[in-house]
Enzyme design. Structure first.
Site, PDB file in Angstrom:
ATOM      1  N   HIS A  86      54.506  -3.554  35.797  1.00 45.34           N
ATOM      2  CA  HIS A  86      54.032  -2.409  35.336  1.00 45.34           C
ATOM      3  C   HIS A  86      54.344  -1.270  36.212  1.00 45.34           C
ATOM      4  O   HIS A  86      54.867  -0.246  35.721  1.00 45.34           O
ATOM      5  CB  HIS A  86      52.229  -2.219  35.672  1.00 45.34           C
ATOM      6  CG  HIS A  86      51.918  -1.049  35.333  1.00 45.34           C
ATOM      7  ND1 HIS A  86      51.780  -0.379  34.080  1.00 45.34           N
ATOM      8  CD2 HIS A  86      51.085  -0.091  36.039  1.00 45.34           C
ATOM      9  CE1 HIS A  86      51.185   0.921  34.216  1.00 45.34           C
ATOM     10  NE2 HIS A  86      50.776   1.142  35.413  1.00 45.34           N
TER      11      HIS A  86
ATOM     12  N   ASP B 194      40.866   0.945  32.404  1.00 47.29           N
ATOM     13  CA  ASP B 194      41.015   1.998  33.297  1.00 47.29           C
ATOM     14  C   ASP B 194      41.787   3.211  32.126  1.00 47.29           C
ATOM     15  O   ASP B 194      42.993   3.476  32.217  1.00 47.29           O
ATOM     16  CB  ASP B 194      42.117   2.115  34.311  1.00 47.29           C
ATOM     17  CG  ASP B 194      42.286   3.111  35.095  1.00 47.29           C
ATOM     18  OD1 ASP B 194      41.467   4.324  35.088  1.00 47.29           O
ATOM     19  OD2 ASP B 194      43.336   3.166  35.845  1.00 47.29           O
TER      20      ASP B 194
ATOM     21  N   GLN C  15      47.945  13.325  33.321  1.00 46.10           N
ATOM     22  CA  GLN C  15      48.189  12.755  34.458  1.00 46.10           C
ATOM     23  C   GLN C  15      49.537  13.125  34.923  1.00 46.10           C
ATOM     24  O   GLN C  15      49.709  13.355  36.165  1.00 46.10           O
ATOM     25  CB  GLN C  15      48.275  11.268  34.259  1.00 46.10           C
ATOM     26  CG  GLN C  15      48.466  10.331  35.328  1.00 46.10           C
ATOM     27  CD  GLN C  15      48.663   8.705  34.945  1.00 46.10           C
ATOM     28  OE1 GLN C  15      48.384   8.400  33.642  1.00 46.10           O
ATOM     29  NE2 GLN C  15      49.268   7.823  35.921  1.00 46.10           N
TER      30      GLN C  15
ATOM     31  N   THR D 146      47.129  -1.919  36.122  1.00 49.28           N
ATOM     32  CA  THR D 146      47.615  -2.446  35.016  1.00 49.28           C
ATOM     33  C   THR D 146      48.243  -3.754  34.936  1.00 49.28           C
ATOM     34  O   THR D 146      49.255  -3.848  35.817  1.00 49.28           O
ATOM     35  CB  THR D 146      48.606  -1.238  34.062  1.00 49.28           C
ATOM     36  OG1 THR D 146      48.001  -0.246  34.110  1.00 49.28           O
ATOM     37  CG2 THR D 146      48.777  -1.812  32.781  1.00 49.28           C
TER      38      THR D 146
HETATM   39 CA    CA Z   1      45.058   1.934  36.674  1.00 54.68          CA
END
Ligand code: CA
Length: 422
Positions: A140, A240, A247, A356
């Site tokens: 990730h 999440d 972001q 993640t």
């Molecule tokens: Ca996260």
């Protein structure tokens, strides 16, 4: 082997072959109905087991656990009794539910401690004081680094030396089934000179797991890595939810903020670390070698299969990701040792999410950001619509389970529907 984990055990309560909740699981949760609860419970098959009623009819005698512990809206008090007692409780529950004749024989008549799970409401089972989110999947972190920074140097220099994390927001963690409104916020559209305000356009999920802290530390205390497991009570599924456009604009230089804290969804069951024992596996080799306080020995990863399903409103759903918790580069013991190495204290019920969980192949990526590769690819849904990110009306459902010797230990689901912005 832990007695309650014996794969040969079967229960007098019928448990379907594909159930996440055989007699070897016995997770902890909290339920209520119109006229009972909230109370602490466990689950077997499609039933919840009301531990307060069990205690009331004398079936937990000799365990030295006050029945008031079960008359609670969270399991924090139960956890605070310590692993020795919660372990004994699990053994007793296993005995009570065991099909084989034993000293609890005859209790089948006293089944008013069983309720169909469909007849109760499952609540968030923890009082979560603090929540920390890590960033511990190398796949990730590499994917995100390639998309947002530099494909040649996707990982920042610190990444292989410490489990990167940030302090999240505990107030907005909700139990599976709670709808999530699309967040509003400030974004900088591509090519624009000024930011705009409005509903997030790039809403995403993040497939994660979280561990529950089971033992407190005092300020200044550090948890040595070899003791870290004693401080971990159990695990949950964790979504999440992330607003990528909010972001991206806000995260420099201090990290995630409003793009993350509008909601996170957990599964209603805390599966004990003890029940997950059969699924231990070795983690990936860490290169370069980490500093001594982060060196963990033995099998500290867990082989837990994970999947994410997106169901558009009024249509069939589609599994968009199949991943596995075993891919984590940094394990939970390393995360907890690092978290407390500076003397930061932790409390019972604190949650630490993994970050993640992406695997090595595109079908195992744990977010739409990666699956759609920052919106450059589309996913076709069963109703003919397309997705790059989430639409209003979509229900995202995460599942997780380990499977060994014919026993499947699962987490149920962490599910949430996206409602339009308020
Ligand atoms: Ca996260």
């Amino acid at each position: 082997m832990i007695k309650a984990n014996n794969p040969k055990l079967t229960s007098w309560v019928e448990v379907g072959k594909d159930s996440d909740f055989p007699i070897q699981n016995l997770p902890f949760g909290v339920f209520k109905t119109n006229n009972a609860g909230p109370r602490v419970c466990t689950r077997i098959g499609d039933y919840i087991v009301d531990l307060y009623t069990l205690s009331n009819v004398g079936l937990l005698e000799g365990l030295d656990i006050k029945k008031s512990v079960f008359l609670n809206k969270t399991i924090n008090k139960l956890i605070s009794l310590g692993k020795e007692k919660t372990s004994q409780l699990r053994e007793r529950l296993s005995d009570i539910l065991n099909k084989e004749p034993n000293r609890w024989q005859g209790i089948k008549t006293a089944t008013d401690f069983l309720r169909p799970v469909s007849s109760v409401e499952l609540l968030l089972p923890l009082k979560i004081g603090d929540y920390t989110d890590f960033y511990s999947s190398i796949e990730h972190a590499t994917n995100v680094g390639m998309m947002f920074r530099d494909p040649e140097n996707a990982l920042l220099p610190n990444w292989r030396h410490l489990p990167v994390g940030y302090h999240g927001r505990a107030s907005s963690i909700v139990v599976s089934g709670t709808p999530i409104h699309r967040p509003k916020g400030q974004m900088m559209p591509k090519g624009a000179d000024n930011p705009v305000f409005g509903p997030c356009r790039l809403l995403d999920f993040e497939l994660e797991m979280a561990f529950v802290v089971g033992k407190p530390t005092s300020l200044g205390q550090t948890i040595p890595i070899e003791e870290a497991e004693d401080y971990i009570f159990g695990m949950m599924l964790f979504n999440d939810w992330s607003a990528r456009d909010i972001q991206k604009w806000e995260y420099v230089p201090l990290g995630p903020f409003l793009g993350k804290n509008f909601g996170s969804t957990v599964s209603p069951w805390v599966v004990t670390l003890e029940a997950l024992e059969p699924f231990r596996v070795a983690g990936p080799v860490q290169d370069p070698e980490v500093l001594p306080y982060l060196r963990s020995k033995g099998e500290k990863n867990y082989d837990i299969q994970l999947e994410v399903n997106i169901q558009p409103e009024g249509s069939a759903g589609k599994v968009v990701s199949r991943s596995n918790f075993k891919y984590m580069y940094w394990n939970m013991c390393q995360q907890l040792a690092h978290h407390t190495v500076n003397g930061c204290n932790v409390n019972i019920g604190d949650l630490c999410a993994s970050g993640t969980i992406s695997g090595p192949t595109p079908d195992s990526y744990g977010s739409m950001l990666e699956i759609s590769w920052a919106g450059s690819k589309t996913i076709e849904m069963p109703d003919g619509s397309e997705r790059k990110f989430l639409k209003d009306g979509d229900t995202v459902t995460m599942k997780g389970w380990g499977e060994k010797d014919g026993v499947r230990i699962g987490f149920g689901e962490a599910s949430g529907k996206i409602l339009p912005a308020l």
